[in-house]
Design an enzyme around this catalytic site. Sequence first.
Site, PDB file in Angstrom:
ATOM      1  N   ASP A 138      -4.010   8.599  15.347  1.00  0.00           N
ATOM      2  CA  ASP A 138      -4.848   9.194  14.303  1.00  0.00           C
ATOM      3  C   ASP A 138      -6.089   9.837  14.912  1.00  0.00           C
ATOM      4  O   ASP A 138      -7.184   9.756  14.350  1.00  0.00           O
ATOM      5  CB  ASP A 138      -5.246   8.115  13.291  1.00  0.00           C
ATOM      6  CG  ASP A 138      -5.841   8.698  12.011  1.00  0.00           C
ATOM      7  OD1 ASP A 138      -5.580   9.875  11.722  1.00  0.00           O
ATOM      8  OD2 ASP A 138      -6.574   7.972  11.317  1.00  0.00           O
ATOM      9  N   CYS A 222      -7.778  11.036  -4.774  1.00  0.00           N
ATOM     10  CA  CYS A 222      -7.392   9.792  -4.103  1.00  0.00           C
ATOM     11  C   CYS A 222      -8.621   8.935  -3.799  1.00  0.00           C
ATOM     12  O   CYS A 222      -9.585   9.401  -3.186  1.00  0.00           O
ATOM     13  CB  CYS A 222      -6.640  10.114  -2.817  1.00  0.00           C
ATOM     14  SG  CYS A 222      -6.166   8.662  -1.867  1.00  0.00           S
ATOM     15  N   CYS A 249      -8.145   2.253  -0.752  1.00  0.00           N
ATOM     16  CA  CYS A 249      -7.386   1.761  -1.899  1.00  0.00           C
ATOM     17  C   CYS A 249      -5.978   1.423  -1.421  1.00  0.00           C
ATOM     18  O   CYS A 249      -5.391   2.162  -0.639  1.00  0.00           O
ATOM     19  CB  CYS A 249      -7.321   2.839  -2.981  1.00  0.00           C
ATOM     20  SG  CYS A 249      -6.354   2.388  -4.440  1.00  0.00           S
TER      21      CYS A 249
END
Length: 371
Positions: A138, A222, A249
């Site tokens: 990432d 989101c 989340c």
Amino acid sequence: MRRDFRVLADRIRSLGKQLGFDAIAITDTDVSRYRAHLLAWLEHGRDGEMGYMRRNIEKRLDPSALEPGTTRVITARMNYLADGAEPIKVLADPTRAYIARYALGRDYHKVMRTRLAKLARLIRAEAEGLGRYRAFTDSAPVLEKPLAEKSGLGWIGKNTLLLDREAGSWFFLGEIFTDLPLPLDPESGADEDDLCGKCKACMNVCPTGAITAARQLDANRCIAYLTIEHKTAIPLELRRPIGNRVFGCDDCQLVCPWNRDAPRTRENDFLPRHELDSADLVMLFEWSEATFLEKTRGMALRRVSFEQWQRNLAVALGNAPAHPRIARALRQRRANASPLVKEHIDWALAEQAKGQRPPVGQLRVLKNLSR
């Protein structure tokens, strides 16, 4: 003597397991079938403020352009779900802060990058100095989920996360780019219609309706994006649905049937720190910046600034049941707050004055999560 790269590939998988990876697979660099999906997503502005998604698009779509000479990608998966406070119970308590489970321990970038770099060194030794290697977690324009799907580590589900039959989706991904002619692993052969079937649990549970269709996520709605990547004011209409989620989340993972028996991590680095798996909202809001920096050292929570942290907590406090302790904490912080935080504190104080019930849709979400 001609090297047997199939034997080397098996050795790579064995070395990966020894280093703590839960799965290792190998694929090529052709991600062309994902091109249209990415470009359409960007064209519709679903990347929000994530401008980096629009940079280096050709490198993102061609690993050999990012790292010249790359012909193979070794993909790795590491489980991160740890024992701790039950997520649904935290979500059900509006006085507690919900932090995405991936961010409760040591920063996964540090853990994964260190292990991948070590794996690359071991592969080089096994290959007697042959090959070039570059590890990613990432941390560069890499299409991680498509590459993992192509390598057979899982399939991209309706919630846009990579899913695996046994591991669910509670795992991190990483890659090693190399020019070694390793044999390819077969793709899973699955797509969201095969193994997600008619299930729409993730789409139905999303508090803000961010999953607009199967494998279609609008980052602008989101909660993970809003509480982490988004740097400015959270849109008014989305503050109530955020509930007590102050960093990320997990709802679409919590409700996914493939996660019912997801394995726990073997990594102590991913265990919750400072009891942040079920921390009191007011206590976190009263942290000084120095305390925030001290408590979050070495954690993925540092992805947000102290200002964003206060902004997110102010929203959560506005969504909590009215209480003098909350109102007092908000007023005290307001005096020295930045304009961004002050705006969210004022909203929270107004919500506290209304004495509202849990956020709109929160009870429905919790009911769905508890099934």
